[in-house]
Design a protein around this motif. Sequence first.
Motif, PDB file in Angstrom:
ATOM      1  N   ARG A  98      -3.400 -12.100 -15.604  1.00 26.48           N
ATOM      2  CA  ARG A  98      -3.086 -13.053 -16.592  1.00 26.48           C
ATOM      3  C   ARG A  98      -2.261 -14.347 -15.796  1.00 26.48           C
ATOM      4  O   ARG A  98      -1.796 -13.817 -14.513  1.00 26.48           O
ATOM      5  CB  ARG A  98      -2.013 -12.540 -17.576  1.00 26.48           C
ATOM      6  CG  ARG A  98      -2.534 -11.635 -18.620  1.00 26.48           C
ATOM      7  CD  ARG A  98      -1.739 -10.728 -19.362  1.00 26.48           C
ATOM      8  NE  ARG A  98      -0.634 -10.145 -18.821  1.00 26.48           N
ATOM      9  CZ  ARG A  98       0.344  -9.543 -19.082  1.00 26.48           C
ATOM     10  NH1 ARG A  98       0.577  -9.467 -20.579  1.00 26.48           N
ATOM     11  NH2 ARG A  98       1.220  -8.657 -18.405  1.00 26.48           N
ATOM     12  N   ALA A  99      -2.351 -15.373 -16.098  1.00 30.05           N
ATOM     13  CA  ALA A  99      -1.404 -16.353 -15.588  1.00 30.05           C
ATOM     14  C   ALA A  99      -0.279 -16.110 -15.259  1.00 30.05           C
ATOM     15  O   ALA A  99       0.453 -15.716 -16.421  1.00 30.05           O
ATOM     16  CB  ALA A  99      -1.747 -17.703 -16.198  1.00 30.05           C
ATOM     17  N   GLY A 100       0.488 -16.221 -14.421  1.00 23.35           N
ATOM     18  CA  GLY A 100       1.981 -16.096 -14.191  1.00 23.35           C
ATOM     19  C   GLY A 100       2.155 -14.460 -13.606  1.00 23.35           C
ATOM     20  O   GLY A 100       3.241 -14.336 -13.228  1.00 23.35           O
ATOM     21  N   ASP A 101       1.035 -13.710 -13.568  1.00 23.37           N
ATOM     22  CA  ASP A 101       1.227 -12.372 -12.895  1.00 23.37           C
ATOM     23  C   ASP A 101       1.667 -12.756 -11.457  1.00 23.37           C
ATOM     24  O   ASP A 101       0.954 -13.490 -10.768  1.00 23.37           O
ATOM     25  CB  ASP A 101      -0.088 -11.652 -12.985  1.00 23.37           C
ATOM     26  CG  ASP A 101      -0.168 -10.877 -14.258  1.00 23.37           C
ATOM     27  OD1 ASP A 101       0.622 -10.492 -14.934  1.00 23.37           O
ATOM     28  OD2 ASP A 101      -1.317 -10.456 -14.715  1.00 23.37           O
ATOM     29  N   ASN A 102       2.377 -11.666 -10.745  1.00 29.42           N
ATOM     30  CA  ASN A 102       2.365 -12.106  -9.384  1.00 29.42           C
ATOM     31  C   ASN A 102       1.598 -11.179  -8.663  1.00 29.42           C
ATOM     32  O   ASN A 102       0.965 -10.189  -9.099  1.00 29.42           O
ATOM     33  CB  ASN A 102       3.931 -11.507  -8.844  1.00 29.42           C
ATOM     34  CG  ASN A 102       4.318 -10.213  -9.349  1.00 29.42           C
ATOM     35  OD1 ASN A 102       3.361  -9.027  -9.208  1.00 29.42           O
ATOM     36  ND2 ASN A 102       5.269  -9.565  -9.568  1.00 29.42           N
ATOM     37  N   PHE A 103       1.175 -11.602  -7.464  1.00 31.60           N
ATOM     38  CA  PHE A 103       0.088 -10.978  -6.574  1.00 31.60           C
ATOM     39  C   PHE A 103       0.792 -10.655  -5.334  1.00 31.60           C
ATOM     40  O   PHE A 103       1.885 -11.395  -4.787  1.00 31.60           O
ATOM     41  CB  PHE A 103      -1.090 -11.548  -6.491  1.00 31.60           C
ATOM     42  CG  PHE A 103      -1.021 -12.557  -5.236  1.00 31.60           C
ATOM     43  CD1 PHE A 103      -0.725 -13.994  -5.466  1.00 31.60           C
ATOM     44  CD2 PHE A 103      -1.487 -12.135  -3.980  1.00 31.60           C
ATOM     45  CE1 PHE A 103      -0.550 -14.880  -4.494  1.00 31.60           C
ATOM     46  CE2 PHE A 103      -1.243 -13.118  -2.773  1.00 31.60           C
ATOM     47  CZ  PHE A 103      -0.906 -14.322  -3.071  1.00 31.60           C
ATOM     48  N   LEU A 104       0.441  -9.458  -4.767  1.00 26.85           N
ATOM     49  CA  LEU A 104       0.991  -9.454  -3.406  1.00 26.85           C
ATOM     50  C   LEU A 104      -0.032  -8.315  -2.492  1.00 26.85           C
ATOM     51  O   LEU A 104      -0.613  -7.704  -3.146  1.00 26.85           O
ATOM     52  CB  LEU A 104       2.486  -8.501  -3.447  1.00 26.85           C
ATOM     53  CG  LEU A 104       2.723  -7.285  -4.100  1.00 26.85           C
ATOM     54  CD1 LEU A 104       3.415  -6.327  -3.789  1.00 26.85           C
ATOM     55  CD2 LEU A 104       3.127  -7.912  -5.574  1.00 26.85           C
ATOM     56  N   VAL A 105       0.133  -8.525  -1.453  1.00 30.29           N
ATOM     57  CA  VAL A 105      -0.545  -7.629  -0.281  1.00 30.29           C
ATOM     58  C   VAL A 105       0.108  -6.525   0.098  1.00 30.29           C
ATOM     59  O   VAL A 105       1.189  -6.535   0.041  1.00 30.29           O
ATOM     60  CB  VAL A 105      -0.878  -8.557   0.953  1.00 30.29           C
ATOM     61  CG1 VAL A 105      -1.595  -7.750   1.987  1.00 30.29           C
ATOM     62  CG2 VAL A 105      -1.643  -9.817   0.351  1.00 30.29           C
ATOM     63  N   VAL A 106      -0.671  -5.387  -0.116  1.00 34.44           N
ATOM     64  CA  VAL A 106      -0.061  -4.037   0.030  1.00 34.44           C
ATOM     65  C   VAL A 106      -0.737  -3.437   1.386  1.00 34.44           C
ATOM     66  O   VAL A 106      -1.803  -3.815   1.595  1.00 34.44           O
ATOM     67  CB  VAL A 106       0.035  -3.146  -1.141  1.00 34.44           C
ATOM     68  CG1 VAL A 106       1.017  -3.689  -2.200  1.00 34.44           C
ATOM     69  CG2 VAL A 106      -1.299  -2.879  -1.803  1.00 34.44           C
TER      70      VAL A 106
END
Length: 471
Positions: free
Chosen positions: A314-322
Motif C-alpha cells: 500500500r502507498a505509505g508502506d515502508n520498504f527495507l532491504v534485509v
Amino acid sequence: MLHLGEMVTATQSVNEETLQLLGAELDYVVQVVSPEEEDRELLESFKIEFGEDEGDDADLVPRPPVVTVMGHVDHGKTKTLDAIRNTNVVAREAGGITQHIGAYQVATTHEGEERKITFIDTPGHEAFTAMRARGAQATDIAVLVVAADDGVKPQTIEALNHAQAANVPIVVAVNKVDKEGADPTKVRAQLTEYGLVAEEFGGSTMFVDISAKQGLGIDSLLEAILLTADAELDLRANPDMDAQGLAIEAHLDKGRGPVATVLVQRGTLRVGDSIVCGEAYGRVRAMLDDNGDTVEEADPSRPVRVLGLTAVPRAGDNFLVVTDDRMARQIAQERAARQRIAEMAKAGRRRTLEELFSDYEKGKIDELKLIIKGDVSGSVEALEDALLKIDVGEEVNLRVLHRAVGAITEYDVNLAIADDNAVIIGFNVRPEVRARDLAEREGVDIRYYSVIYQAIEEIEAALKGMLKPEF
Ligand code: GDP
C-alpha cells in the motif's frame, strides 16, 4: 473484566484506562503501543532499525529534496508538474518514454552545481494525507500552487494546513500570471493571514510567479525549492547501507505481477536485493526509472519502480532491504498476521460522535472536527454556516476540516483518520464503495442527513453533551 464490573465481551474494545486497571488487577504491566511502535519492535527482533541510525556524520551525503505539489483544484498543479518535467528531465537515453510511476526526478543547475529534485507526481494533498494517515512522511517540501486570477481558496488553506501540521516548509508558486486579471500581489497579501509572509514583505516564505501553461518561472521555482531546502533543512542520507524507504504507488500488472514505486530514503537499492515492503516481500528482479529505463541501483531520494514482489503493497508502506529472502518472508508474514488481528480489533476502535463528546467533556480532546460532504454547494455552505453558528458556550469548539460537493471519497476518510477525531457528515450523499470499506475497516464515524435542521440538532445536542447514545 466482569469481576471488575466491566460488562464487556471478547469482541469489544476497551479504553486504555480499563486495560491498565485489568493489568494492575492481574499483576501485569500494560503497555499500549501504536502500530508504528509495534512494527519497530518487530523489526528490532530481527536486529533491523528503520529510519533511525544512519551512521556517523561522515557517512552522510547530501540528497535531493522530495517535493509534493498541492493547492486548490484547477489552480494548475498538474500543469505545473508537467511543466517542470518537460523542461528539466534528467538526461534521458534517446528513445526513452515518459513513464508516470508516481514520482520523477529532475536536474537543474543551482549556484553552478548540478542538483536534483524529486517530485511526487500525484498532485494534491490526497496522497500526502493518505501517507500521513499511515504514519509515513515522504515529503520534504510542499509547493503550494495558487492561481493568481483566483486567489486563496478553501483547498489552498487545507493544503497549507496539512503541510504546516507535518512541519514541511512551503514554497508558494503563484500560477497563471499570464492571465488577464492575475493579481500576484493579492495572493501574497492573502497568504500573510495564514503565516506565509513573502520575503519581499519581510517574511521568510519564497513566492515565485509562474505560468505553468507558458513554462515561465519554472527555473525560478526550482531555484526557490533548493534555496528553501538549503536554508531550512539538512537533507543528507547514508548511501552505503541497506536501502530503506517508502512505497508511494503500487498496482498489479497483468504481465509483470505486483509493481511498486518506491522512494529510497536512505541506503542504495540494488537489483537482486531481498526486500520487504509492508506485507509484500521478494527479491528485486528489475528496476525501472521514470523514463522507462532499467536501472541497476537507486540512491537516496530516487524513485524507482520495483518488480519482483509477491504482493501489492500500500502507498505509505515502508520498504527495507534485509539479509535474505527468508527474513523478508518472515517479517511480511508476521505483519500480515498482525494486520488481520488489528483489523478485527479496529472495527470497533475509532470513536463515535457520542464517545468523542464524552472525551471532550473529560477534557481529553479540545474540539470537534467535521468533514462535510453534500450534494450541491449551496447545501454544503448552508450546513457549514449553520453548524458554525451553533452556540453552546465558549469552551466548545467546532472546526470544519474540509467541505466539498460530491460523494464521500477515500480522501475524506483518510483525512478523518489522519485527524484522529474527525467525524464525516454526508448531506444527501453516500460514500463511494472504497471509502465505505475504508471507513468500516478503520471505524470512522460517518453520519448521513437529508434535512439540515436534523444535522444541526444532532450536532448541537452532541455539543451540549446531551446526545442520546442511540438514535
Ligand atoms: P489542477 O486541478 O490544480 O491539477 O489544475 P490543472 O493543472 O489541471 O489546470 C487547470 C486548468 O488551468 C487547465 O485548464 C489548465 O490548462 C489551466 N492552467 C494551468 N496553468 C495555467 C497557466 O499558467 N496559465 C493559464 N492561462 N492557464 C493555466
